[in-house]
Motif scaffolding. Structure first.
Motif: not given
Length: 544
Positions: A501-527
């Motif tokens: 809030d205040g750091a980005v435009p208000r319309w940038w605010m995510p519609d949802a926050i999802e939590r995962v136990e482990q983030m999926p990674l590509a073969m390069t180690g990137k998300i």
């Protein structure tokens, strides 16, 4: 001996200098002659055996392996496929191939058989070399790839796996092949512009594309890595290569370490925190190199056990953008300086590195070494009149930048040789590059653009957040809306929204926050944002 094309004997042809082809076998030959006590060390996991070889012995084994490969019918211009973890045996095979002009096509063991087989067929690989634990995959690949005439099981410490059953295709162990057919071989005698390696991109933005590497380009990248403001490796260093050799040639470490005479340490397939801690402590590692997720596991192990790693002085990070909180955590817990970097398979892979003196700043990815040039352009590819302090689409060119993808005749560059990286970036007054996002990741909501990178940078610095990604979710009215995906339980949804809030435009605010136990990674180690889009990118109201 004069290498490359036949020399006429006219010194004017070479400006009065000797003909000297920049081929990769020279690195290991240099290490064997001038750094005979330097070593390559391979760990067999926590409590497992540790195997080591000094450079002269490794050079001799690699050279005799060239003779063995020649006895199997391999010759200059052929390619071999390598499906293996980091090890001394893997490095011996690399140099055995390089010395005889055979190209190494590195494959990622985490890919599926169908994708691996497609790459092997495209490359027309003649031999498949595998780690011992890849036997079942090898059996399937041999059936799917009729061009494979031999299978070689590489040496790895503590690896007790049954040999693959590949039917009529002969299967050799590295030890047996050397014992029965190993013989000295005359290395070199070909052009530095010959292909030394082939690596396919991760395919996170479409079908994987092959990038061929010449001896010359890898030689020049190695010289850049050794510069003091890049990796600054010297003969007193002990380097842990936690980045796999199938990720753009292990970021050049199997070349840079012998070139400098440094000790090179491989962790093989054992990259858990406990195994890495034991290897770093036991071998006196001074520089560790890998993607952020590797160091998260190491830190969590150290925090749980209270162990310390007093020899370690620097950690070099690559891959996804790294939150400042993670860098601070690594530096404070390990007592090291963290260098950030940016690169791509298409750059062989060096783009920029933060100099040691400027280490610890997550906001930058460093400056390019000599031989790499950068510029910012607009969405239409026109160079921005102002190159400092503005955001633009990042392009690069240089001696080690791709010109054409493997098997394609259409250049991957524009008429001036500039390659479009697909990244959004800024360059500050001192020339430091900062990657601000991926052009393909931009979210268009109601006709306006949202940059996920800015949201990720803010949330990634909150306590208890390990990894963070923002993706676009289909929306019936706005076309797309941002969704925030988090690995880590530290910050509440309310704290996250308060930070934004205040750091980005208000319309940038995510519609949802999802939590995962482990983030999926590509073969390069990137998300792997493709995987996240498949899981979270559907409009919950319409199912589209």
């Amino acid at each position: 001996m004069h290498e490359g094309r036949p020399w006429t004997g006219d010194v004017r042809e070479l400006g009065g200098l000797q003909p000297y082809e920049l081929t990769l076998d020279k690195f290991l030959a240099h290490a064997a002659k001038w750094h005979p006590r330097g070593q390559v060390v391979t760990g067999g996991g926590l409590g497992g055996p540790v195997v080591r070889a000094e450079y002269p012995a490794l050079r001799e084994r690699a050279n005799c392996l060239s003779g063995a490969l020649a006895s199997l019918g391999l010759a200059k211009g052929n390619r071999i496929a390598v499906l293996a973890w980091n090890s001394q045996g893997h490095m011996e095979l690399w140099y055995a191939a390089f010395g005889m002009g055979v190209s190494c096509h590195t494959l990622n063991p985490r890919l599926g058989v169908a994708q691996l087989a497609d790459m092997i067929r495209q490359a027309d690989d003649r031999l498949l070399a595998i780690s011992p634990d890849q036997g079942a995959v090898a059996e399937e690949l041999v059936r799917a790839c009729p061009g494979i005439a031999q299978v070689l099981v590489l040496d790895e410490p503590g690896a007790d796996f049954p040999p693959p059953d590949c039917g009529a295709v002969p299967v050799w162990t590295q030890r047996r092949l050397l014992a029965e057919r190993g013989t000295p071989f005359a290395w070199g005698g070909f052009s530095e512009r010959e292909e030394a390696g082939l690596c396919f991109t991760s395919g996170t933005t479409g079908a994987p594309k092959g990038v061929p590497y010449s001896h010359r380009c890898n030689y020049l990248v190695t010289l850049s890595l050794l510069q003091s403001d890049v990796m600054g490796i010297n003969a007193r260093d002990t380097i842990l290569a936690a980045v796999p050799m199938f990720h753009a040639n292990g970021w050049g470490l199997p070349f840079a370490a012998p070139a400098a005479g440094a000790r090179l340490v491989f962790s093989g397939r054992h990259n858990d925190g406990a195994s890495l801690a034991a290897l770093i402590r036991g071998e006196g590692v001074t520089l560790a190199v890998g993607v952020p997720t590797v160091w998260l596991g190491l830190i969590e192990h150290l925090e749980a056990t209270g162990e310390t790693l007093p020899s370690l002085r620097r950690v070099l990070l690559g891959g996804s953008g790294v939150p400042q909180a993670l860098i601070d955590r690594i530096e404070s817990r390990l007592g090291v300086r963290v260098q950030t970097s940016w690169g791509m398979t298409e750059l062989s892979p060096l783009g920029t590195v933060t100099p040691p003196a400027d280490a610890g700043r997550a906001s930058i990815a460093g400056r390019p070494p000599v031989g790499v040039d950068l510029r910012l352009v607009d969405a239409d590819g026109q160079e921005l009149a102002k190159q400092r302090g503005v955001e633009g689409h990042l392009q690069v060119r240089g001696a080690s930048t791709v010109h054409c993808y493997f098997g394609q005749e259409t250049p991957a560059t524009d008429g001036q040789g500039w390659f479009d990286t697909g990244d959004l970036a800024t360059i500050d007054a001192e020339g430091n590059l900062a990657i601000t996002g991926r052009a393909k990741d931009l979210i268009k909501s109601g006709g306006e653009w949202i940059n996920p990178g800015e949201i990720e940078a803010i949330v990634g610095n909150l306590p208890g957040i390990s990894l963070v990604a923002v993706i676009g979710r289909a929306h019936a009215k706005w076309t797309e809306r941002p969704v925030l995906v988090i690995e880590g339980e530290g910050a509440s949804d309310e704290a996250i929204r308060a930070a934004l809030d205040g750091a980005v435009p208000r319309w940038w605010m995510p519609d949802a926050i999802e939590r995962v136990e482990q983030m999926p990674l590509a073969m390069t180690g990137k998300i792997d944002k493709q995987a996240l889009r498949r899981r979270f990118g559907t409009d919950p109201a319409t199912g589209a």
